[in-house]
Design a protein around this motif. Structure first.
Motif, short mmCIF file in Angstrom:
data_model
loop_
_atom_site.label_atom_id
_atom_site.label_comp_id
_atom_site.label_asym_id
_atom_site.label_seq_id
_atom_site.Cartn_x
_atom_site.Cartn_y
_atom_site.Cartn_z
N GLU A 1 0.83 -1.21 0.00
CA GLU A 1 0.00 0.00 0.00
C GLU A 1 0.87 1.26 0.00
OE1 GLU A 1 -3.07 -0.10 -0.67
OE2 GLU A 1 -3.20 -2.28 -0.50
N LEU A 2 1.97 1.21 0.73
CA LEU A 2 2.90 2.35 0.68
C LEU A 2 3.39 2.54 -0.76
CD1 LEU A 2 4.59 4.55 2.07
CD2 LEU A 2 6.36 2.82 2.46
N GLY A 3 3.61 1.42 -1.44
CA GLY A 3 4.03 1.48 -2.84
C GLY A 3 3.01 2.23 -3.68
N HIS A 4 1.73 1.94 -3.47
CA HIS A 4 0.68 2.67 -4.21
C HIS A 4 0.75 4.16 -3.89
CE1 HIS A 4 -1.34 -0.50 -6.26
NE2 HIS A 4 -1.84 -1.08 -5.20
N LEU A 5 0.85 4.48 -2.61
CA LEU A 5 0.86 5.90 -2.22
C LEU A 5 2.07 6.62 -2.82
CD1 LEU A 5 -0.09 5.50 1.56
CD2 LEU A 5 -1.52 6.53 -0.22
N ALA A 6 3.21 5.93 -2.84
CA ALA A 6 4.44 6.57 -3.30
C ALA A 6 4.54 6.60 -4.82
CB ALA A 6 5.65 5.84 -2.71
N LEU A 7 4.09 5.54 -5.46
CA LEU A 7 4.29 5.42 -6.91
C LEU A 7 3.11 5.96 -7.72
CD1 LEU A 7 5.56 1.73 -7.07
CD2 LEU A 7 6.97 3.75 -7.33
N HIS A 8 1.91 5.83 -7.16
CA HIS A 8 0.72 6.05 -7.98
C HIS A 8 -0.16 7.20 -7.50
CE1 HIS A 8 1.44 1.50 -8.42
NE2 HIS A 8 1.97 2.09 -9.46
N ALA A 9 0.37 8.03 -6.59
CA ALA A 9 -0.46 9.07 -5.99
C ALA A 9 -1.05 10.01 -7.04
CB ALA A 9 0.35 9.87 -4.98
N GLN B 1 -1.46 9.30 -10.22
CA GLN B 1 -1.85 8.53 -11.41
C GLN B 1 -3.35 8.24 -11.37
OE1 GLN B 1 1.13 5.52 -12.11
NE2 GLN B 1 -0.43 4.18 -12.94
N PRO B 2 -4.03 8.29 -12.50
CA PRO B 2 -5.45 7.93 -12.49
C PRO B 2 -5.61 6.43 -12.24
CG PRO B 2 -4.71 8.29 -14.74
CD PRO B 2 -3.57 8.67 -13.85
N PRO B 3 -6.77 6.03 -11.76
CA PRO B 3 -6.99 4.60 -11.51
C PRO B 3 -6.90 3.80 -12.81
CG PRO B 3 -8.82 5.92 -10.70
CD PRO B 3 -7.95 6.83 -11.47
N PRO B 4 -6.55 2.55 -12.74
CA PRO B 4 -6.42 1.75 -13.96
C PRO B 4 -7.77 1.58 -14.65
CG PRO B 4 -6.30 0.37 -12.01
CD PRO B 4 -6.31 1.78 -11.53
#
Lengths: 199, 385
Positions: free
Chosen positions: B215-223, B225-228
Protein backbone atom coordinates in the motif's frame (compact mmCIF):
# COMPACT_ATOMS: atom_id res chain seq x y z
CA UNK A 1 24.89 -56.52 14.30
CA UNK A 2 26.23 -53.25 15.68
CA UNK A 3 24.87 -49.81 16.31
CA UNK A 4 26.66 -46.79 14.87
CA UNK A 5 27.99 -44.44 17.54
CA UNK A 6 26.26 -41.08 18.04
CA UNK A 7 29.19 -39.39 16.34
CA UNK A 8 28.83 -41.71 13.36
CA UNK A 9 25.08 -41.00 13.18
CA UNK A 10 25.82 -37.28 13.23
CA UNK A 11 28.17 -37.74 10.27
CA UNK A 12 25.52 -39.70 8.41
CA UNK A 13 22.99 -36.94 9.12
CA UNK A 14 25.30 -34.47 7.38
CA UNK A 15 25.17 -36.71 4.30
CA UNK A 16 21.39 -36.99 4.59
CA UNK A 17 20.99 -33.24 4.87
CA UNK A 18 23.14 -32.65 1.81
CA UNK A 19 21.15 -35.19 -0.21
CA UNK A 20 17.82 -33.74 0.96
CA UNK A 21 18.89 -30.19 0.13
CA UNK A 22 20.28 -31.09 -3.28
CA UNK A 23 17.14 -32.97 -4.24
CA UNK A 24 14.94 -30.13 -2.95
CA UNK A 25 16.94 -27.45 -4.71
CA UNK A 26 18.06 -29.21 -7.88
CA UNK A 27 15.69 -32.15 -8.28
CA UNK A 28 13.66 -30.11 -10.76
CA UNK A 29 16.54 -30.43 -13.26
CA UNK A 30 15.63 -34.12 -13.63
CA UNK A 31 12.35 -33.10 -15.28
CA UNK A 32 14.18 -30.60 -17.44
CA UNK A 33 16.57 -33.29 -18.65
CA UNK A 34 13.89 -35.93 -19.14
CA UNK A 35 11.83 -33.46 -21.15
CA UNK A 36 14.59 -33.10 -23.71
CA UNK A 37 13.26 -36.06 -25.69
CA UNK A 38 10.03 -37.98 -25.45
CA UNK A 39 11.99 -41.23 -25.66
CA UNK A 40 13.50 -40.42 -22.26
CA UNK A 41 10.05 -40.75 -20.78
CA UNK A 42 9.04 -44.08 -22.33
CA UNK A 43 9.86 -45.71 -19.03
CA UNK A 44 10.88 -44.33 -15.67
CA UNK A 45 14.41 -45.65 -16.10
CA UNK A 46 15.91 -42.37 -17.31
CA UNK A 47 14.36 -40.41 -14.47
CA UNK A 48 15.54 -43.01 -11.93
CA UNK A 49 19.08 -42.88 -13.26
CA UNK A 50 19.13 -39.08 -13.16
CA UNK A 51 17.76 -39.11 -9.62
CA UNK A 52 20.34 -41.69 -8.58
CA UNK A 53 23.16 -39.63 -10.05
CA UNK A 54 22.01 -36.54 -8.17
CA UNK A 55 21.74 -38.48 -4.91
CA UNK A 56 25.16 -40.05 -5.32
CA UNK A 57 26.78 -36.77 -6.21
CA UNK A 58 25.23 -35.12 -3.15
CA UNK A 59 26.12 -38.05 -0.87
CA UNK A 60 29.71 -37.93 -2.06
CA UNK A 61 29.92 -34.22 -1.25
CA UNK A 62 28.17 -34.76 2.08
CA UNK A 63 30.59 -37.53 2.99
CA UNK A 64 33.56 -35.27 2.37
CA UNK A 65 31.96 -32.53 4.48
CA UNK A 66 31.40 -35.10 7.25
CA UNK A 67 35.02 -36.27 7.10
CA UNK A 68 34.19 -39.72 5.73
CA UNK A 69 35.72 -41.47 2.76
CA UNK A 70 33.63 -41.72 -0.41
CA UNK A 71 34.74 -44.28 -2.93
CA UNK A 72 33.16 -44.46 -6.40
CA UNK A 73 32.13 -47.98 -7.42
CA UNK A 74 31.13 -48.07 -11.07
CA UNK A 75 27.73 -46.41 -11.15
CA UNK A 76 27.46 -46.30 -7.38
CA UNK A 77 29.24 -45.03 -4.32
CA UNK A 78 30.55 -46.57 -1.14
CA UNK A 79 31.25 -44.44 1.88
CA UNK A 80 33.73 -46.00 4.22
CA UNK A 81 34.10 -45.34 7.90
CA UNK A 82 35.93 -46.56 10.94
CA UNK A 83 33.73 -46.16 13.99
CA UNK A 84 34.91 -47.28 17.42
CA UNK A 85 36.90 -50.14 15.97
CA UNK A 86 34.23 -51.21 13.50
CA UNK A 87 34.66 -50.78 9.75
CA UNK A 88 31.52 -49.99 7.80
CA UNK A 89 30.74 -49.47 4.17
CA UNK A 90 27.60 -47.44 3.41
CA UNK A 91 26.02 -47.50 -0.01
CA UNK A 92 23.28 -45.00 -0.99
CA UNK A 93 20.44 -47.06 -2.37
CA UNK A 94 16.89 -46.36 -3.36
CA UNK A 95 14.23 -48.05 -1.25
CA UNK A 96 10.67 -48.82 -2.16
CA UNK A 97 7.66 -49.49 -0.01
CA UNK A 98 5.63 -52.59 -0.72
CA UNK A 99 1.85 -52.65 -0.76
CA UNK A 100 2.13 -54.09 2.75
CA UNK A 101 4.00 -50.97 3.84
CA UNK A 102 7.35 -52.69 4.21
CA UNK A 103 10.63 -51.38 2.87
CA UNK A 104 11.88 -53.24 -0.15
CA UNK A 105 15.43 -52.95 -1.38
CA UNK A 106 16.87 -55.02 -4.17
CA UNK A 107 20.19 -55.52 -5.93
CA UNK A 108 21.57 -57.59 -8.75
CA UNK A 109 22.76 -61.13 -8.11
CA UNK A 110 26.37 -60.06 -8.71
CA UNK A 111 26.27 -57.01 -6.46
CA UNK A 112 29.23 -56.48 -4.16
CA UNK A 113 26.67 -55.86 -1.42
CA UNK A 114 26.14 -59.62 -1.30
CA UNK A 115 29.78 -60.42 -0.75
CA UNK A 116 30.95 -60.94 2.79
CA UNK A 117 34.08 -59.17 4.02
CA UNK A 118 37.49 -60.32 2.94
CA UNK A 119 38.38 -63.08 5.34
CA UNK A 120 42.05 -62.18 5.11
CA UNK A 121 41.35 -58.77 6.54
CA UNK A 122 42.14 -58.15 10.18
CA UNK A 123 38.64 -56.85 10.73
CA UNK A 124 35.18 -57.46 9.40
CA UNK A 125 33.68 -54.72 7.28
CA UNK A 126 29.95 -54.36 7.77
CA UNK A 127 27.79 -53.64 4.75
CA UNK A 128 25.16 -50.96 5.28
CA UNK A 129 22.83 -49.05 3.03
CA UNK A 130 21.86 -45.41 3.12
CA UNK A 131 18.30 -45.98 1.99
CA UNK A 132 16.29 -43.18 0.47
CA UNK A 133 12.82 -42.76 -0.93
CA UNK A 134 11.82 -39.92 -3.22
CA UNK A 135 8.61 -38.11 -4.03
CA UNK A 136 7.34 -37.56 -7.55
CA UNK A 137 8.89 -34.09 -7.37
CA UNK A 138 12.26 -35.76 -6.62
CA UNK A 139 12.43 -34.52 -3.03
CA UNK A 140 13.52 -36.93 -0.31
CA UNK A 141 10.73 -38.34 1.88
CA UNK A 142 12.84 -40.82 3.80
CA UNK A 143 16.54 -41.34 4.41
CA UNK A 144 17.87 -44.00 6.75
CA UNK A 145 20.86 -46.17 7.51
CA UNK A 146 20.43 -49.92 7.93
CA UNK A 147 22.79 -52.86 8.04
CA UNK A 148 22.43 -55.58 5.41
CA UNK A 149 21.86 -58.67 7.51
CA UNK A 150 21.09 -61.09 4.73
CA UNK A 151 19.31 -61.55 1.45
CA UNK A 152 16.72 -63.70 -0.25
CA UNK A 153 17.86 -65.44 -3.39
CA UNK A 154 15.51 -64.97 -6.26
CA UNK A 155 16.36 -66.94 -9.36
CA UNK A 156 13.74 -65.16 -11.41
CA UNK A 157 14.71 -61.59 -10.58
CA UNK A 158 16.63 -59.25 -8.36
CA UNK A 159 17.85 -60.22 -4.93
CA UNK A 160 15.93 -58.84 -1.98
CA UNK A 161 18.11 -57.45 0.76
CA UNK A 162 17.23 -58.12 4.38
CA UNK A 163 17.88 -55.06 6.48
CA UNK A 164 18.50 -54.66 10.18
CA UNK A 165 17.35 -51.79 12.38
CA UNK A 166 16.57 -48.56 10.51
CA UNK A 167 18.24 -45.41 11.82
CA UNK A 168 16.31 -42.45 10.49
CA UNK A 169 18.56 -39.67 9.26
CA UNK A 170 15.92 -37.22 8.03
CA UNK A 171 16.86 -33.68 9.06
CA UNK A 172 14.64 -32.12 11.70
CA UNK A 173 14.34 -28.39 11.06
CA UNK A 174 15.37 -26.10 13.87
CA UNK A 175 12.53 -23.94 15.15
CA UNK A 176 12.63 -20.61 13.37
CA UNK A 177 10.75 -17.37 13.86
CA UNK A 178 11.05 -13.76 12.81
CA UNK A 179 11.90 -11.36 15.62
CA UNK A 180 9.97 -8.14 15.28
CA UNK A 181 10.66 -5.05 17.35
CA UNK A 182 8.28 -2.99 19.39
CA UNK A 183 9.55 0.38 18.23
CA UNK A 184 8.15 3.61 19.60
CA UNK A 185 7.31 6.70 17.58
CA UNK A 186 8.91 10.02 18.32
CA UNK A 187 5.96 12.37 18.44
CA UNK A 188 8.43 15.20 18.87
CA UNK A 189 8.71 15.03 15.09
CA UNK A 190 5.00 15.46 14.69
CA UNK A 191 3.70 18.63 13.14
CA UNK A 192 1.06 20.74 14.77
CA UNK A 193 -0.99 21.49 11.73
CA UNK A 194 -4.01 19.95 13.38
CA UNK A 195 -3.90 22.42 16.23
CA UNK A 196 -3.83 25.38 13.88
CA UNK A 197 -6.72 23.98 11.90
CA UNK A 198 -9.11 24.03 14.80
CA UNK A 199 -11.31 27.07 14.78
CA UNK B 1 -20.04 24.58 17.81
CA UNK B 2 -23.09 24.36 20.09
CA UNK B 3 -25.62 21.82 21.10
CA UNK B 4 -28.97 22.51 19.43
CA UNK B 5 -31.70 23.70 21.78
CA UNK B 6 -35.44 23.90 21.23
CA UNK B 7 -37.32 22.81 18.15
CA UNK B 8 -35.10 24.69 15.69
CA UNK B 9 -35.11 23.69 12.08
CA UNK B 10 -31.83 23.22 10.30
CA UNK B 11 -31.35 23.27 6.57
CA UNK B 12 -30.55 19.68 5.74
CA UNK B 13 -28.11 20.36 2.90
CA UNK B 14 -24.83 20.28 4.90
CA UNK B 15 -26.41 18.01 7.52
CA UNK B 16 -27.53 15.63 4.80
CA UNK B 17 -23.98 15.36 3.49
CA UNK B 18 -22.70 14.55 6.95
CA UNK B 19 -25.42 11.99 7.56
CA UNK B 20 -24.49 10.36 4.32
CA UNK B 21 -20.76 10.45 5.20
CA UNK B 22 -21.26 8.73 8.54
CA UNK B 23 -23.90 6.32 7.24
CA UNK B 24 -21.55 5.16 4.48
CA UNK B 25 -18.61 5.01 6.90
CA UNK B 26 -20.69 2.76 9.13
CA UNK B 27 -21.63 0.58 6.17
CA UNK B 28 -25.33 1.23 6.78
CA UNK B 29 -27.73 1.33 3.84
CA UNK B 30 -30.43 3.97 3.49
CA UNK B 31 -33.05 1.28 4.06
CA UNK B 32 -31.33 0.15 7.24
CA UNK B 33 -31.07 3.71 8.52
CA UNK B 34 -34.74 4.28 7.76
CA UNK B 35 -35.56 1.18 9.81
CA UNK B 36 -33.44 2.42 12.71
CA UNK B 37 -35.33 5.72 12.53
CA UNK B 38 -38.63 3.82 12.28
CA UNK B 39 -39.40 5.51 8.98
CA UNK B 40 -41.67 3.84 6.45
CA UNK B 41 -39.09 3.61 3.71
CA UNK B 42 -35.77 4.96 2.61
CA UNK B 43 -37.34 7.88 0.70
CA UNK B 44 -37.11 10.23 3.64
CA UNK B 45 -33.48 9.34 4.30
CA UNK B 46 -32.72 9.96 0.66
CA UNK B 47 -34.46 13.35 0.77
CA UNK B 48 -32.60 14.28 3.93
CA UNK B 49 -29.23 13.33 2.51
CA UNK B 50 -29.95 15.27 -0.66
CA UNK B 51 -30.99 18.43 1.18
CA UNK B 52 -34.62 18.22 0.13
CA UNK B 53 -36.08 18.29 3.64
CA UNK B 54 -35.45 20.19 6.85
CA UNK B 55 -34.19 18.59 10.02
CA UNK B 56 -35.43 19.42 13.51
CA UNK B 57 -33.68 18.68 16.76
CA UNK B 58 -35.71 15.54 17.39
CA UNK B 59 -34.61 14.01 14.10
CA UNK B 60 -31.08 15.15 14.72
CA UNK B 61 -31.02 13.31 18.05
CA UNK B 62 -32.58 10.22 16.47
CA UNK B 63 -30.04 10.30 13.68
CA UNK B 64 -27.25 10.61 16.24
CA UNK B 65 -28.57 7.59 18.11
CA UNK B 66 -29.00 5.62 14.92
CA UNK B 67 -25.48 6.35 13.75
CA UNK B 68 -23.83 6.33 17.18
CA UNK B 69 -22.54 9.88 17.28
CA UNK B 70 -23.34 13.22 18.87
CA UNK B 71 -25.87 15.56 17.20
CA UNK B 72 -23.06 18.09 16.90
CA UNK B 73 -21.29 15.78 14.48
CA UNK B 74 -23.92 16.65 11.86
CA UNK B 75 -23.63 20.38 12.49
CA UNK B 76 -19.92 20.65 11.84
CA UNK B 77 -19.05 23.04 9.06
CA UNK B 78 -18.35 21.52 5.73
CA UNK B 79 -14.62 21.03 5.14
CA UNK B 80 -14.47 19.68 1.61
CA UNK B 81 -11.65 17.28 2.32
CA UNK B 82 -10.08 16.11 -0.89
CA UNK B 83 -9.56 12.37 -0.98
CA UNK B 84 -7.98 10.32 -3.72
CA UNK B 85 -9.60 7.15 -4.94
CA UNK B 86 -8.57 4.26 -2.71
CA UNK B 87 -6.01 1.77 -3.97
CA UNK B 88 -6.48 -1.84 -3.04
CA UNK B 89 -4.49 -4.99 -3.49
CA UNK B 90 -6.06 -6.44 -6.65
CA UNK B 91 -9.00 -4.13 -6.33
CA UNK B 92 -10.65 -4.86 -9.66
CA UNK B 93 -13.24 -7.09 -8.01
CA UNK B 94 -13.53 -5.29 -4.68
CA UNK B 95 -17.12 -4.49 -3.75
CA UNK B 96 -17.70 -0.79 -4.47
CA UNK B 97 -19.85 -0.38 -1.37
CA UNK B 98 -17.07 -1.63 0.87
CA UNK B 99 -14.47 0.58 -0.75
CA UNK B 100 -16.79 3.57 -0.39
CA UNK B 101 -17.34 2.74 3.26
CA UNK B 102 -13.62 2.54 4.00
CA UNK B 103 -12.99 5.82 2.20
CA UNK B 104 -15.77 7.52 4.19
CA UNK B 105 -14.40 6.10 7.42
CA UNK B 106 -10.97 7.50 6.55
CA UNK B 107 -12.55 10.91 5.96
CA UNK B 108 -14.32 10.77 9.32
CA UNK B 109 -11.05 9.78 10.95
CA UNK B 110 -9.23 12.63 9.27
CA UNK B 111 -11.82 15.08 10.66
CA UNK B 112 -11.45 13.61 14.13
CA UNK B 113 -7.69 14.07 14.01
CA UNK B 114 -8.30 17.76 13.40
CA UNK B 115 -11.11 18.07 15.96
CA UNK B 116 -8.95 16.45 18.61
CA UNK B 117 -5.93 18.59 17.76
CA UNK B 118 -3.69 15.57 17.35
CA UNK B 119 -0.11 15.96 16.28
CA UNK B 120 0.54 14.26 12.97
CA UNK B 121 3.78 12.77 11.78
CA UNK B 122 4.92 14.83 8.78
CA UNK B 123 4.58 13.21 5.36
CA UNK B 124 8.13 12.15 4.49
CA UNK B 125 7.35 9.93 1.52
CA UNK B 126 9.76 10.97 -1.22
CA UNK B 127 8.36 11.92 -4.61
CA UNK B 128 8.74 9.34 -7.38
CA UNK B 129 9.50 10.97 -10.70
CA UNK B 130 10.77 7.99 -12.72
CA UNK B 131 8.90 5.51 -14.89
CA UNK B 132 6.94 3.06 -12.71
CA UNK B 133 7.36 0.44 -15.45
CA UNK B 134 11.11 0.52 -14.81
CA UNK B 135 11.83 -2.16 -12.20
CA UNK B 136 15.31 -0.81 -11.54
CA UNK B 137 13.86 2.63 -10.83
CA UNK B 138 11.46 1.09 -8.33
CA UNK B 139 14.32 -0.76 -6.65
CA UNK B 140 16.27 2.48 -6.27
CA UNK B 141 13.22 4.39 -5.13
CA UNK B 142 12.46 1.78 -2.46
CA UNK B 143 15.95 2.39 -1.06
CA UNK B 144 15.26 6.11 -0.99
CA UNK B 145 11.99 5.55 0.86
CA UNK B 146 13.74 3.20 3.32
CA UNK B 147 16.26 5.94 4.08
CA UNK B 148 13.42 8.41 4.64
CA UNK B 149 11.95 5.90 7.10
CA UNK B 150 15.26 5.91 9.04
CA UNK B 151 16.20 2.41 7.93
CA UNK B 152 19.83 1.59 7.25
CA UNK B 153 20.65 0.42 3.75
CA UNK B 154 20.85 -3.29 4.60
CA UNK B 155 18.73 -3.32 7.75
CA UNK B 156 15.93 -5.80 8.27
CA UNK B 157 12.56 -4.06 8.63
CA UNK B 158 11.75 -5.22 12.13
CA UNK B 159 8.45 -3.32 12.26
CA UNK B 160 6.89 -2.45 8.92
CA UNK B 161 3.97 -0.52 10.41
CA UNK B 162 6.29 1.66 12.41
CA UNK B 163 8.39 2.34 9.33
CA UNK B 164 5.38 3.62 7.39
CA UNK B 165 4.18 5.57 10.41
CA UNK B 166 7.56 7.31 10.56
CA UNK B 167 6.95 8.28 6.94
CA UNK B 168 3.76 10.04 8.03
CA UNK B 169 1.21 7.41 7.05
CA UNK B 170 -1.86 6.97 9.19
CA UNK B 171 -2.34 3.21 9.54
CA UNK B 172 -5.73 1.99 10.68
CA UNK B 173 -7.16 -1.51 11.04
CA UNK B 174 -9.22 -2.93 8.22
CA UNK B 175 -12.13 -5.19 9.02
CA UNK B 176 -12.44 -8.33 7.00
CA UNK B 177 -15.57 -7.28 5.16
CA UNK B 178 -13.35 -6.37 2.28
CA UNK B 179 -12.86 -10.07 1.68
CA UNK B 180 -9.55 -11.13 0.28
CA UNK B 181 -8.41 -7.52 -0.10
CA UNK B 182 -6.03 -7.12 2.74
CA UNK B 183 -5.12 -3.50 2.36
CA UNK B 184 -6.43 -0.18 1.12
CA UNK B 185 -4.65 3.14 0.72
CA UNK B 186 -5.53 6.67 -0.26
CA UNK B 187 -4.67 10.28 0.45
CA UNK B 188 -7.27 12.13 2.52
CA UNK B 189 -6.73 15.85 2.75
CA UNK B 190 -3.11 15.27 1.73
CA UNK B 191 -2.56 12.75 4.51
CA UNK B 192 -1.52 9.24 3.40
CA UNK B 193 -3.86 6.59 4.81
CA UNK B 194 -3.25 2.85 4.85
CA UNK B 195 -5.79 0.32 6.07
CA UNK B 196 -4.41 -3.12 6.90
CA UNK B 197 -5.99 -6.27 8.26
CA UNK B 198 -6.03 -6.94 11.93
CA UNK B 199 -4.31 -10.03 13.26
CA UNK B 200 -6.20 -13.19 12.40
CA UNK B 201 -5.36 -16.72 11.45
CA UNK B 202 -5.61 -16.11 7.73
CA UNK B 203 -3.44 -13.01 7.89
CA UNK B 204 -0.08 -13.95 9.36
CA UNK B 205 2.42 -11.24 10.14
CA UNK B 206 4.43 -11.71 6.95
CA UNK B 207 1.34 -11.13 4.83
CA UNK B 208 0.29 -8.14 6.89
CA UNK B 209 3.77 -6.59 6.60
CA UNK B 210 3.87 -7.10 2.86
CA UNK B 211 0.41 -5.59 2.47
CA UNK B 212 1.40 -2.47 4.40
CA UNK B 213 4.43 -1.98 2.15
CA UNK B 214 2.40 -2.77 -0.96
CA UNK B 215 0.00 0.00 0.00
CA UNK B 216 2.90 2.35 0.68
CA UNK B 217 4.03 1.48 -2.84
CA UNK B 218 0.68 2.67 -4.21
CA UNK B 219 0.86 5.90 -2.22
CA UNK B 220 4.44 6.57 -3.30
CA UNK B 221 4.29 5.42 -6.91
CA UNK B 222 0.72 6.05 -7.98
CA UNK B 223 -0.46 9.07 -5.99
CA UNK B 224 -0.79 11.28 -9.05
CA UNK B 225 -1.85 8.53 -11.41
CA UNK B 226 -5.45 7.93 -12.49
CA UNK B 227 -6.99 4.60 -11.51
CA UNK B 228 -6.42 1.75 -13.96
CA UNK B 229 -8.97 1.45 -16.73
CA UNK B 230 -8.38 -2.14 -17.74
CA UNK B 231 -7.61 -5.38 -15.98
CA UNK B 232 -4.17 -5.37 -17.61
CA UNK B 233 -3.50 -1.89 -16.26
CA UNK B 234 -4.59 -3.02 -12.81
CA UNK B 235 -2.27 -6.04 -12.94
CA UNK B 236 0.64 -3.87 -14.04
CA UNK B 237 0.05 -1.40 -11.25
CA UNK B 238 -0.28 -4.19 -8.70
CA UNK B 239 3.00 -5.66 -9.93
CA UNK B 240 4.68 -2.29 -9.44
CA UNK B 241 3.41 -2.04 -5.87
CA UNK B 242 4.55 -5.65 -5.28
CA UNK B 243 7.98 -4.84 -6.63
CA UNK B 244 8.23 -1.84 -4.35
CA UNK B 245 7.16 -3.87 -1.30
CA UNK B 246 9.67 -6.59 -2.13
CA UNK B 247 12.50 -4.12 -2.61
CA UNK B 248 11.61 -2.30 0.61
CA UNK B 249 11.40 -5.43 2.77
CA UNK B 250 14.27 -7.33 1.14
CA UNK B 251 16.88 -4.97 -0.35
CA UNK B 252 18.60 -6.72 -3.23
CA UNK B 253 22.23 -6.76 -2.06
CA UNK B 254 21.49 -7.63 1.54
CA UNK B 255 19.09 -10.42 0.60
CA UNK B 256 21.52 -11.98 -1.88
CA UNK B 257 24.36 -11.76 0.62
CA UNK B 258 22.21 -13.59 3.13
CA UNK B 259 21.17 -16.18 0.54
CA UNK B 260 24.76 -16.97 -0.38
CA UNK B 261 25.70 -17.27 3.27
CA UNK B 262 22.98 -19.92 3.67
CA UNK B 263 23.22 -23.43 2.35
CA UNK B 264 25.85 -22.65 -0.31
CA UNK B 265 23.38 -20.29 -1.96
CA UNK B 266 21.19 -23.24 -2.89
CA UNK B 267 17.55 -22.18 -2.96
CA UNK B 268 15.58 -24.88 -1.17
CA UNK B 269 12.65 -24.76 1.18
CA UNK B 270 15.14 -24.97 4.04
CA UNK B 271 16.96 -21.90 2.75
CA UNK B 272 13.69 -20.08 2.19
CA UNK B 273 12.56 -20.82 5.73
CA UNK B 274 15.79 -19.36 7.08
CA UNK B 275 15.42 -16.30 4.88
CA UNK B 276 11.83 -15.91 6.05
CA UNK B 277 13.01 -16.08 9.63
CA UNK B 278 15.61 -13.39 8.94
CA UNK B 279 13.52 -10.99 6.83
CA UNK B 280 9.93 -11.51 8.01
CA UNK B 281 8.50 -12.14 4.56
CA UNK B 282 6.56 -15.09 3.15
CA UNK B 283 8.31 -18.04 1.55
CA UNK B 284 6.29 -17.64 -1.64
CA UNK B 285 7.14 -13.96 -1.74
CA UNK B 286 10.82 -14.92 -1.51
CA UNK B 287 10.47 -17.23 -4.50
CA UNK B 288 9.01 -14.34 -6.49
CA UNK B 289 11.70 -11.97 -5.26
CA UNK B 290 14.59 -14.34 -6.02
CA UNK B 291 13.11 -14.93 -9.45
CA UNK B 292 12.98 -11.16 -10.01
CA UNK B 293 16.62 -10.96 -8.99
CA UNK B 294 17.65 -13.77 -11.34
CA UNK B 295 18.60 -16.22 -8.59
CA UNK B 296 15.84 -18.69 -9.41
CA UNK B 297 14.92 -19.91 -12.88
CA UNK B 298 11.34 -20.41 -14.04
CA UNK B 299 11.69 -24.18 -13.78
CA UNK B 300 13.14 -23.93 -10.30
CA UNK B 301 10.36 -21.59 -9.21
CA UNK B 302 7.79 -24.08 -10.53
CA UNK B 303 9.50 -26.85 -8.60
CA UNK B 304 9.51 -24.76 -5.43
CA UNK B 305 5.82 -23.88 -5.82
CA UNK B 306 5.01 -27.58 -6.20
CA UNK B 307 6.97 -28.41 -3.07
CA UNK B 308 5.24 -25.59 -1.21
CA UNK B 309 1.85 -26.83 -2.37
CA UNK B 310 2.62 -30.46 -1.51
CA UNK B 311 3.51 -29.47 2.03
CA UNK B 312 0.25 -27.56 2.41
CA UNK B 313 2.10 -24.28 2.83
CA UNK B 314 -0.28 -22.42 0.54
CA UNK B 315 -2.69 -22.27 3.44
CA UNK B 316 -0.20 -21.98 6.28
CA UNK B 317 3.54 -21.50 6.02
CA UNK B 318 6.04 -22.53 8.67
CA UNK B 319 8.15 -19.91 10.52
CA UNK B 320 6.08 -17.55 12.57
CA UNK B 321 6.13 -13.84 11.85
CA UNK B 322 4.23 -11.89 14.51
CA UNK B 323 1.42 -9.55 13.53
CA UNK B 324 2.08 -5.87 13.98
CA UNK B 325 -0.03 -2.95 15.09
CA UNK B 326 0.13 0.76 14.40
CA UNK B 327 0.52 3.09 17.37
CA UNK B 328 0.49 6.67 16.12
CA UNK B 329 -3.24 7.28 16.70
CA UNK B 330 -3.16 5.82 20.24
CA UNK B 331 -0.03 7.72 21.15
CA UNK B 332 -1.34 10.98 19.71
CA UNK B 333 -4.59 10.59 21.66
CA UNK B 334 -2.67 9.83 24.85
CA UNK B 335 -0.29 12.70 24.29
CA UNK B 336 -3.06 15.25 23.74
CA UNK B 337 -5.85 13.97 25.99
CA UNK B 338 -4.41 11.42 28.39
CA UNK B 339 -7.35 9.44 29.72
CA UNK B 340 -9.76 12.37 29.52
CA UNK B 341 -13.11 11.03 28.29
CA UNK B 342 -13.97 14.44 26.90
CA UNK B 343 -12.08 13.48 23.77
CA UNK B 344 -14.90 11.07 22.88
CA UNK B 345 -17.60 13.73 22.90
CA UNK B 346 -15.29 16.21 21.25
CA UNK B 347 -14.69 13.72 18.48
CA UNK B 348 -18.46 13.60 18.13
CA UNK B 349 -18.41 9.83 17.89
CA UNK B 350 -18.50 6.94 20.34
CA UNK B 351 -15.74 5.33 22.36
CA UNK B 352 -16.28 2.27 20.17
CA UNK B 353 -15.08 4.28 17.18
CA UNK B 354 -11.86 5.29 18.87
CA UNK B 355 -11.36 1.71 19.97
CA UNK B 356 -12.07 0.43 16.46
CA UNK B 357 -9.35 2.69 15.10
CA UNK B 358 -6.81 1.83 17.78
CA UNK B 359 -7.41 -1.86 18.40
CA UNK B 360 -5.41 -4.33 16.36
CA UNK B 361 -6.79 -7.33 18.17
CA UNK B 362 -8.98 -9.77 16.24
CA UNK B 363 -12.65 -8.96 15.66
CA UNK B 364 -13.71 -10.26 19.07
CA UNK B 365 -12.55 -6.87 20.37
CA UNK B 366 -15.03 -5.23 18.02
CA UNK B 367 -17.79 -7.42 19.36
CA UNK B 368 -16.92 -6.30 22.86
CA UNK B 369 -16.81 -2.69 21.73
CA UNK B 370 -20.27 -2.97 20.25
CA UNK B 371 -21.59 -3.83 23.71
CA UNK B 372 -20.43 -0.49 25.08
CA UNK B 373 -23.41 1.79 25.58
CA UNK B 374 -22.58 4.86 23.57
CA UNK B 375 -22.88 8.43 24.66
CA UNK B 376 -25.27 9.15 21.81
CA UNK B 377 -27.52 6.24 22.66
CA UNK B 378 -27.76 7.45 26.23
CA UNK B 379 -28.61 10.95 25.04
CA UNK B 380 -31.22 9.62 22.69
CA UNK B 381 -32.85 7.59 25.42
CA UNK B 382 -32.95 10.70 27.61
CA UNK B 383 -34.39 12.79 24.78
CA UNK B 384 -37.05 10.23 23.99
CA UNK B 385 -40.52 11.23 25.22
Amino acid sequence: MTRPSDAELDRLRIIAEEVCEVMAGEGFTVDGAANQHKAFKRTRATVSTLEQNLVISAAERGARIAGMHPDATGTGLDIKSWDDGIARRYRPKKAEVTAAGEDRMVCGAGSSLLKSGDEDMMWIEESWVLGYRLNDDHTVVDFFAAEIIGHEENAAGPVHLKLGTHYSLMPTPAPLGFVSSDEELDLGDADEEGQREVG
Amino acid sequence: MHRPEGPSLYPSDPIGERVRLLRVARGVSQVELAQRLEMAGNGQVSKLENGRTSVDERILVQLAAALDCTPEFFLRPRRDLIATRPWLRAYADAPAKTVESIAADNTVHREVVTELELKRMPDRIPAFDADPNDDHAIELFAQEVRAAADLDEDAVVRNAMRAVERLGCVVLPLDDEVGRHLGVSQYVDQVPYIRASRARASVPGDRQRFTVLHELGHLALHATQPPPETADDARRIEAQAHRFAGAFLTPRDALLEDLHAQNNGRVTLTTLQRLKSNWGVAIKMLVVRLRQLGEVSDDQATSLYKQISKRGWNTGEPVEVPNESAIWFSRALESRWGTDDVMVSRAGLSSADLRRWTSWLPRLEDDEASNVVSLAARRASRAAP
